[in-house]
Write a protein that holds these residues in place. Structure first.
Motif, PDB file in Angstrom:
ATOM      1  N   HIS A 120     -19.750  32.341  77.685  1.00 34.63           N
ATOM      2  CA  HIS A 120     -19.526  30.980  78.135  1.00 34.63           C
ATOM      3  C   HIS A 120     -18.040  30.671  78.051  1.00 34.63           C
ATOM      4  CE1 HIS A 120     -23.862  29.446  77.796  1.00 34.63           C
ATOM      5  NE2 HIS A 120     -23.876  30.757  77.657  1.00 34.63           N
ATOM      6  N   ILE A 135     -16.355  16.557  85.544  1.00 36.64           N
ATOM      7  CA  ILE A 135     -17.396  17.582  85.476  1.00 36.64           C
ATOM      8  C   ILE A 135     -18.097  17.739  86.821  1.00 36.64           C
ATOM      9  CG2 ILE A 135     -19.677  18.092  84.523  1.00 36.64           C
ATOM     10  CD1 ILE A 135     -18.677  17.071  81.838  1.00 36.64           C
ATOM     11  N   MET A 143     -15.198  20.222  88.436  1.00 37.76           N
ATOM     12  CA  MET A 143     -15.456  21.466  87.711  1.00 37.76           C
ATOM     13  C   MET A 143     -16.704  22.188  88.218  1.00 37.76           C
ATOM     14  SD  MET A 143     -14.305  20.179  83.906  1.00 37.76           S
ATOM     15  CE  MET A 143     -14.055  21.808  83.200  1.00 37.76           C
ATOM     16  N   ASN A 144     -17.823  21.478  88.335  1.00 26.71           N
ATOM     17  CA  ASN A 144     -19.030  22.124  88.853  1.00 26.71           C
ATOM     18  C   ASN A 144     -18.853  22.540  90.308  1.00 26.71           C
ATOM     19  OD1 ASN A 144     -20.681  22.158  86.593  1.00 26.71           O
ATOM     20  ND2 ASN A 144     -21.482  20.104  86.963  1.00 26.71           N
ATOM     21  N   SER A 204     -16.329  25.564  90.489  1.00 26.99           N
ATOM     22  CA  SER A 204     -16.838  26.768  89.833  1.00 26.99           C
ATOM     23  C   SER A 204     -17.976  27.399  90.621  1.00 26.99           C
ATOM     24  CB  SER A 204     -17.321  26.435  88.415  1.00 26.99           C
ATOM     25  OG  SER A 204     -16.249  26.030  87.596  1.00 26.99           O
ATOM     26  N   TRP A 242     -21.270  22.900  83.991  1.00 26.70           N
ATOM     27  CA  TRP A 242     -20.400  22.404  82.931  1.00 26.70           C
ATOM     28  C   TRP A 242     -21.045  21.214  82.234  1.00 26.70           C
ATOM     29  CZ3 TRP A 242     -15.692  24.425  81.452  1.00 26.70           C
ATOM     30  CH2 TRP A 242     -15.129  25.382  82.309  1.00 26.70           C
ATOM     31  N   TRP A 249     -20.093  18.449  78.637  1.00 28.06           N
ATOM     32  CA  TRP A 249     -19.071  18.160  77.634  1.00 28.06           C
ATOM     33  C   TRP A 249     -19.587  18.508  76.247  1.00 28.06           C
ATOM     34  CZ3 TRP A 249     -19.817  14.346  73.862  1.00 28.06           C
ATOM     35  CH2 TRP A 249     -20.872  13.462  74.079  1.00 28.06           C
TER      36      TRP A 249
END
Length: 270
Positions: free
Chosen positions: A38, A48, A52-53, A56, A65, A67
């Motif tokens: 991870h 997120i 990020m999601n 990615s 992702w 937190w």
């Protein structure tokens, strides 16, 4: 520089050396993730879903992702620090010298109104029935509007809004529920603490001198950080660490601390 730590199912560090860790490529990162490792990264929880999601999953469709509710700390037995947004920022409102008292007072009355319930709804959501609807206790953007859940659509600026003032708290409660959860988690957990950044007002002379010193300090600090991370220097070695501190002192570290301390004491007298 963004710090990334690999762990998860495997108990070992997948990178053999600090240099390999610090210079890991995207392919290496994805290869380790595919093995069940991870990835932990510093970032804003609000990104997120929006960044990020989405980014990615271009490389790994199963990327997900979330937190972390436990903040890393070099001394967890003592306490864990997290940063909270300051009470002020650099985007403040200014008045020209020729602004009349009447204009200034009228604007301040408007700012006061923007911080009422009615004003916050107007500033955040716009016009009821046009840009938002009320659903129970929540304010929800209408279909033609963009929102934190979708980037396509109109914004309030399309309707002539100049957006400043306080955002309505329901925005996070409805669109970013994890932000409200995050705040409650850290504010209520024993051992976690934060501080509000103090107001620091510099003279022109202080700002000029500090700017020159800060530039040199930041550049040198980044160079040393890289050497520490790559393993060329060891921060646990007294000789290496003293060399770092002495180099920073030659560049004005003591004067940097002196100016900042003087300004703090001047601006925060009780």
């Amino acid at each position: 520089m963004q710090t990334r730590i690999f762990g998860g199912r495997h108990k070992h560090n997948p990178f053999e050396s600090p240099a390999e860790f610090a210079t890991g490529t995207t392919d290496q990162v994805n290869a380790e993730i595919s093995k069940g490792n991870h990835m932990v990264a510093w970032g804003y929880p609000s990104k997120i879903d929006s960044e990020m999601n989405r980014l990615s999953r271009n490389e790994n469709p199963e990327a997900s992702w979330t937190w972390a509710k436990a903040m890393p700390s070099s001394n967890p037995e003592r306490a864990t620090y997290f940063k909270r947004n300051p009470l002020y920022n650099a985007d403040g409102i200014g008045f020209s010298e020729d602004a009349s008292d009447e204009v200034t007072e009228r604007f301040m009355d408007y700012m006061d109104w923007l911080h009422t319930e009615e004003g916050m709804v107007f500033r955040t959501y716009g016009i009821e029935g046009v840009t938002y609807t009320k659903e129970g206790g929540n304010y929800v953007f209408t279909e033609q509007m963009s929102s934190p859940l979708k980037s396509e659509g109109k914004t309030l600026t399309n309707y002539g809004f100049v957006v400043f003032g306080r955002q309505h708290p329901n925005m996070n409660e409805y669109y970013y529920p994890y932000l409200a959860e995050l705040e409650k988690t850290f504010l209520n957990r024993e051992g976690y603490y934060y501080f509000n950044s103090p107001v620091m007002t510099y003279t022109d002379e202080e700002s000029s001198e500090l700017a020159d010193i800060t530039t040199s300090l930041n550049q040198t600090a980044q160079q040393y950080y890289a050497q520490f991370i790559m393993g060329y220097l060891d921060p646990e070695n007294d000789k290496d660490w003293d060399s770092y501190i002495q180099t920073m002192k030659k560049l004005g570290l003591d004067r940097f601390c002196e100016i900042r301390t003087q300004v703090y004491e001047r601006c925060n007298k009780k």
